[in-house]
Design a protein around this motif. Structure first.
Motif, PDB file in Angstrom:
ATOM      1  N   GLY A 356      11.632 -10.356 -21.309  1.00  0.00           N
ATOM      2  CA  GLY A 356      12.449  -9.176 -21.583  1.00  0.00           C
ATOM      3  C   GLY A 356      11.789  -7.931 -21.027  1.00  0.00           C
ATOM      4  N   GLY A 357      12.407  -6.786 -21.325  1.00  0.00           N
ATOM      5  CA  GLY A 357      11.854  -5.519 -20.869  1.00  0.00           C
ATOM      6  C   GLY A 357      12.210  -5.205 -19.437  1.00  0.00           C
ATOM      7  N   PHE A 358      11.433  -4.283 -18.857  1.00  0.00           N
ATOM      8  CA  PHE A 358      11.742  -3.750 -17.534  1.00  0.00           C
ATOM      9  C   PHE A 358      10.771  -4.183 -16.443  1.00  0.00           C
ATOM     10  N   PHE A 359       9.621  -4.793 -16.792  1.00  0.00           N
ATOM     11  CA  PHE A 359       8.513  -4.845 -15.842  1.00  0.00           C
ATOM     12  C   PHE A 359       7.981  -6.254 -15.591  1.00  0.00           C
ATOM     13  N   ILE A 360       7.508  -6.444 -14.353  1.00  0.00           N
ATOM     14  CA  ILE A 360       6.844  -7.671 -13.919  1.00  0.00           C
ATOM     15  C   ILE A 360       5.552  -7.266 -13.222  1.00  0.00           C
ATOM     16  N   THR A 361       4.472  -7.997 -13.477  1.00  0.00           N
ATOM     17  CA  THR A 361       3.194  -7.737 -12.834  1.00  0.00           C
ATOM     18  C   THR A 361       2.959  -8.766 -11.735  1.00  0.00           C
ATOM     19  N   VAL A 362       2.712  -8.298 -10.513  1.00  0.00           N
ATOM     20  CA  VAL A 362       2.442  -9.168  -9.364  1.00  0.00           C
ATOM     21  C   VAL A 362       0.976  -9.004  -8.978  1.00  0.00           C
ATOM     22  N   THR A 363       0.282 -10.114  -8.782  1.00  0.00           N
ATOM     23  CA  THR A 363      -1.126 -10.117  -8.385  1.00  0.00           C
ATOM     24  C   THR A 363      -1.241 -10.604  -6.943  1.00  0.00           C
ATOM     25  N   VAL A 364      -2.029  -9.901  -6.134  1.00  0.00           N
ATOM     26  CA  VAL A 364      -2.179 -10.219  -4.713  1.00  0.00           C
ATOM     27  C   VAL A 364      -3.673 -10.242  -4.349  1.00  0.00           C
ATOM     28  N   PRO A 365      -4.036 -10.886  -3.233  1.00  0.00           N
ATOM     29  CA  PRO A 365      -5.454 -10.989  -2.871  1.00  0.00           C
ATOM     30  C   PRO A 365      -5.939  -9.871  -1.951  1.00  0.00           C
ATOM     31  N   PHE A 366      -5.395  -8.680  -2.101  1.00  0.00           N
ATOM     32  CA  PHE A 366      -5.836  -7.531  -1.316  1.00  0.00           C
ATOM     33  C   PHE A 366      -5.688  -6.279  -2.164  1.00  0.00           C
ATOM     34  N   THR A 367      -6.194  -5.180  -1.683  1.00  0.00           N
ATOM     35  CA  THR A 367      -6.208  -3.936  -2.440  1.00  0.00           C
ATOM     36  C   THR A 367      -4.830  -3.286  -2.471  1.00  0.00           C
ATOM     37  N   VAL A 368      -4.391  -2.936  -3.660  1.00  0.00           N
ATOM     38  CA  VAL A 368      -3.130  -2.213  -3.847  1.00  0.00           C
ATOM     39  C   VAL A 368      -3.486  -0.814  -4.328  1.00  0.00           C
ATOM     40  N   ASP A 369      -3.374   0.153  -3.430  1.00  0.00           N
ATOM     41  CA  ASP A 369      -3.688   1.533  -3.782  1.00  0.00           C
ATOM     42  C   ASP A 369      -2.553   2.441  -3.334  1.00  0.00           C
ATOM     43  N   ASP A 370      -2.764   3.739  -3.453  1.00  0.00           N
ATOM     44  CA  ASP A 370      -1.694   4.677  -3.109  1.00  0.00           C
ATOM     45  C   ASP A 370      -1.425   4.716  -1.610  1.00  0.00           C
ATOM     46  N   ASP A 371      -2.440   4.400  -0.805  1.00  0.00           N
ATOM     47  CA  ASP A 371      -2.228   4.322   0.645  1.00  0.00           C
ATOM     48  C   ASP A 371      -1.307   3.161   0.986  1.00  0.00           C
ATOM     49  N   LEU A 372      -1.498   2.030   0.317  1.00  0.00           N
ATOM     50  CA  LEU A 372      -0.610   0.891   0.553  1.00  0.00           C
ATOM     51  C   LEU A 372       0.811   1.220   0.109  1.00  0.00           C
ATOM     52  N   LEU A 373       0.944   1.940  -1.006  1.00  0.00           N
ATOM     53  CA  LEU A 373       2.271   2.354  -1.471  1.00  0.00           C
ATOM     54  C   LEU A 373       2.951   3.229  -0.426  1.00  0.00           C
ATOM     55  N   ALA A 374       2.210   4.171   0.158  1.00  0.00           N
ATOM     56  CA  ALA A 374       2.783   5.031   1.198  1.00  0.00           C
ATOM     57  C   ALA A 374       3.196   4.203   2.405  1.00  0.00           C
ATOM     58  N   THR A 375       2.395   3.214   2.768  1.00  0.00           N
ATOM     59  CA  THR A 375       2.745   2.320   3.874  1.00  0.00           C
ATOM     60  C   THR A 375       4.007   1.532   3.551  1.00  0.00           C
ATOM     61  N   ALA A 376       4.090   1.055   2.320  1.00  0.00           N
ATOM     62  CA  ALA A 376       5.283   0.302   1.900  1.00  0.00           C
ATOM     63  C   ALA A 376       6.540   1.149   2.015  1.00  0.00           C
ATOM     64  N   ALA A 377       6.441   2.400   1.608  1.00  0.00           N
ATOM     65  CA  ALA A 377       7.602   3.295   1.679  1.00  0.00           C
ATOM     66  C   ALA A 377       7.962   3.611   3.128  1.00  0.00           C
ATOM     67  N   ARG A 378       6.939   3.896   3.923  1.00  0.00           N
ATOM     68  CA  ARG A 378       7.163   4.347   5.309  1.00  0.00           C
ATOM     69  C   ARG A 378       7.597   3.213   6.234  1.00  0.00           C
ATOM     70  N   GLU A 379       6.938   2.065   6.143  1.00  0.00           N
ATOM     71  CA  GLU A 379       7.153   1.007   7.119  1.00  0.00           C
ATOM     72  C   GLU A 379       8.073  -0.108   6.632  1.00  0.00           C
ATOM     73  N   HIS A 380       8.201  -0.255   5.311  1.00  0.00           N
ATOM     74  CA  HIS A 380       9.009  -1.359   4.780  1.00  0.00           C
ATOM     75  C   HIS A 380      10.150  -0.900   3.876  1.00  0.00           C
ATOM     76  N   GLY A 381      10.183   0.387   3.511  1.00  0.00           N
ATOM     77  CA  GLY A 381      11.300   0.902   2.726  1.00  0.00           C
ATOM     78  C   GLY A 381      11.386   0.346   1.326  1.00  0.00           C
ATOM     79  N   VAL A 382      10.227   0.184   0.671  1.00  0.00           N
ATOM     80  CA  VAL A 382      10.228  -0.299  -0.703  1.00  0.00           C
ATOM     81  C   VAL A 382       9.135   0.421  -1.481  1.00  0.00           C
ATOM     82  N   LEU A 383       9.409   0.676  -2.763  1.00  0.00           N
ATOM     83  CA  LEU A 383       8.449   1.341  -3.644  1.00  0.00           C
ATOM     84  C   LEU A 383       8.129   0.446  -4.836  1.00  0.00           C
TER      85      LEU A 383
END
Length: 427
Positions: A356-383
């Motif tokens: 239930g609820g609103f959220f899911i936690t995804v674990t990956v084998p690389f660093t997830v930081d604000d730079d990656l978030l900016a890349t995701a928005a800019r190059e892949h169109g997802v936040l």
């Protein structure tokens, strides 16, 4: 006064230390990216579903509340008008209706005088922490990771937050016992532990019934309060009892919000603080004193909107949110299915499976930081939301939070596809 003198007085070093903490800025980061990349699909915002928003409902709710004042409270028309237009009591004008809602949906027996209506649950958190933070010995315990709004309220009240381990079953009561012991050894006084037993923000995890009873047992034995945040409790397959409904020792301060179940724009929350004070009165009375000097009172018009929704739905927000509950369940299962379809079997990629609820936690084998978030928005169109924001920058750098609440099935499919494209480029 010369400009350079004024500037030196307004340097960050001369302002409150919370303003330099990354947690204070974390809520603004996503808003800035949304504005910069408007076509990006946001799987970040934990906002309620919008399809059923209707301006006409606001008028219906206010009319229903006014009719309640006339019919049930026998108020003359001048008093009805005054209730909406004047300041109103500091504790709020709808405390009795909130108490009836808690009895209906959560089996919580709350006396109206124990309820303080606040400007969102965020103010309720601030009031409780401000009241409990008496001197430098006082600390707050909270799960790691934890909701950034709680972290922010702690910063504003100069309350140190000590982390308690969490697992797939939510906060760990046995680690709480350990942290209490360590705090005592260091001369600290633990006033409370913040906890979200149902579909926690950010992880989506929930506590089972045995863990809830154990947590209450620990709180009673050690003389600490539990600050229960239950914003998402209605949005699940199963409805486990809240800590407050199980509490028999006045150990739980219940932090309520109508943002997800009522109307986010109304900004109405509340605290149920029925703990007796030495010398008489309740903790709620002390919170009311603080509120009187902070926001004076919560908008009576906003309270009337929430009251009307309660009145028109027999005081049940479960009933009022039947369509939304079905959509959140649909979106949750659809997102989990798309994650399996797009990312299942990839090395180092995993996610939890909330019910239930609103959220899911995804674990990956690389660093997830604000730079990656900016890349995701800019190059892949997802936040998404990097999980490190919920660890105070001290962990969670290989995890991200997905929110499913605001999307359609089509957007979920496209959003997960874009996320998968980002992830596979990093593997």
């Amino acid at each position: 006064m010369e400009p350079n003198v004024l500037s030196s007085r307004l340097s960050m070093e001369t302002l409150h230390g919370s303003l330099s903490d990354p947690a204070i800025s974390s809520m603004n980061l996503l808003n800035e990216l949304v504005e910069e990349y408007p076509v990006a699909i946001s799987m970040a915002a934990g906002r309620p579903y919008e399809e059923f928003f209707d301006v006409r409902l606001i008028h219906e709710y206010i009319d229903a509340y006014c009719e309640h004042l006339r019919r049930d409270r026998k108020l003359p028309e001048a008093a009805v008008t005054r209730t909406l237009f004047q300041y109103g009591t500091t504790k709020g004008v709808i405390a009795d209706l909130i108490a009836r809602n808690l009895a209906e949906d959560e089996n919580i027996d709350a006396a109206p005088e124990s309820v303080v209506v606040t400007v969102g649950a965020q103010e309720a958190m601030f009031l409780v922490l401000r009241a409990l933070r008496a001197d430098d010995r006082d600390v707050l315990l909270a799960p790691a990771p934890t909701y950034v709004g709680l972290t922010g309220a702690a910063l504003l009240t100069d309350t140190p937050v000590w982390p308690v381990r969490s697992n797939e079953n939510g906060i760990d009561p046995e680690d709480l016992v350990l942290q209490l012991k360590l705090a005592q050894e260091q001369g600290k006084r633990v006033r409370a532990c913040y906890v979200t037993p149902n579909f926690a923000n950010p992880t989506g995890t929930s506590m089972d019934l045995a863990s809830r009873h154990r947590l209450l047992e620990v709180a009673e034995q050690h003389g600490i309060l539990l600050l229960e945040d239950n914003a998402y409790g209605l949005f699940g397959e199963d409805h486990l009892p809240s800590l407050k409904s199980l509490d028999r020792s006045a150990s739980v301060v219940y932090l309520g919000s109508f943002a997800k179940t009522g109307m986010p724009g109304a900004r109405v929350g509340y605290a149920v603080a029925d703990q007796p004070m030495a010398g008489g009165g309740l903790l709620a009375d002390q919170l009311s004193k603080l509120k009187g000097m902070l926001t004076v009172n919560t908008s009576p018009i906003a309270q009337a909107v929430i009251a009307g929704k309660l009145l028109l739905n027999d005081f049940s927000l479960t009933k009022a949110n039947a369509r939304e509950i079905a959509i959140y369940q649909r979106n949750l299962h659809h997102t989990l299915g798309e994650l399996t379809r797009r990312l299942g079997g990839l090395p180092g990629i995993s996610w939890n499976t909330p019910t239930g609820g609103f959220f899911i936690t995804v674990t990956v084998p690389f660093t997830v930081d604000d730079d990656l978030l900016a890349t995701a928005a800019r190059e892949h169109g997802v936040l998404f939301t990097p999980m490190h924001h919920f660890f105070g920058g001290k962990g969670g750098f290989n995890q991200l939070r997905l929110s499913i609440s605001l999307l359609t099935p089509e957007l979920i499919e496209e959003g997960v596809a874009r996320l998968a494209a980002l992830i596979t480029t990093r593997l």
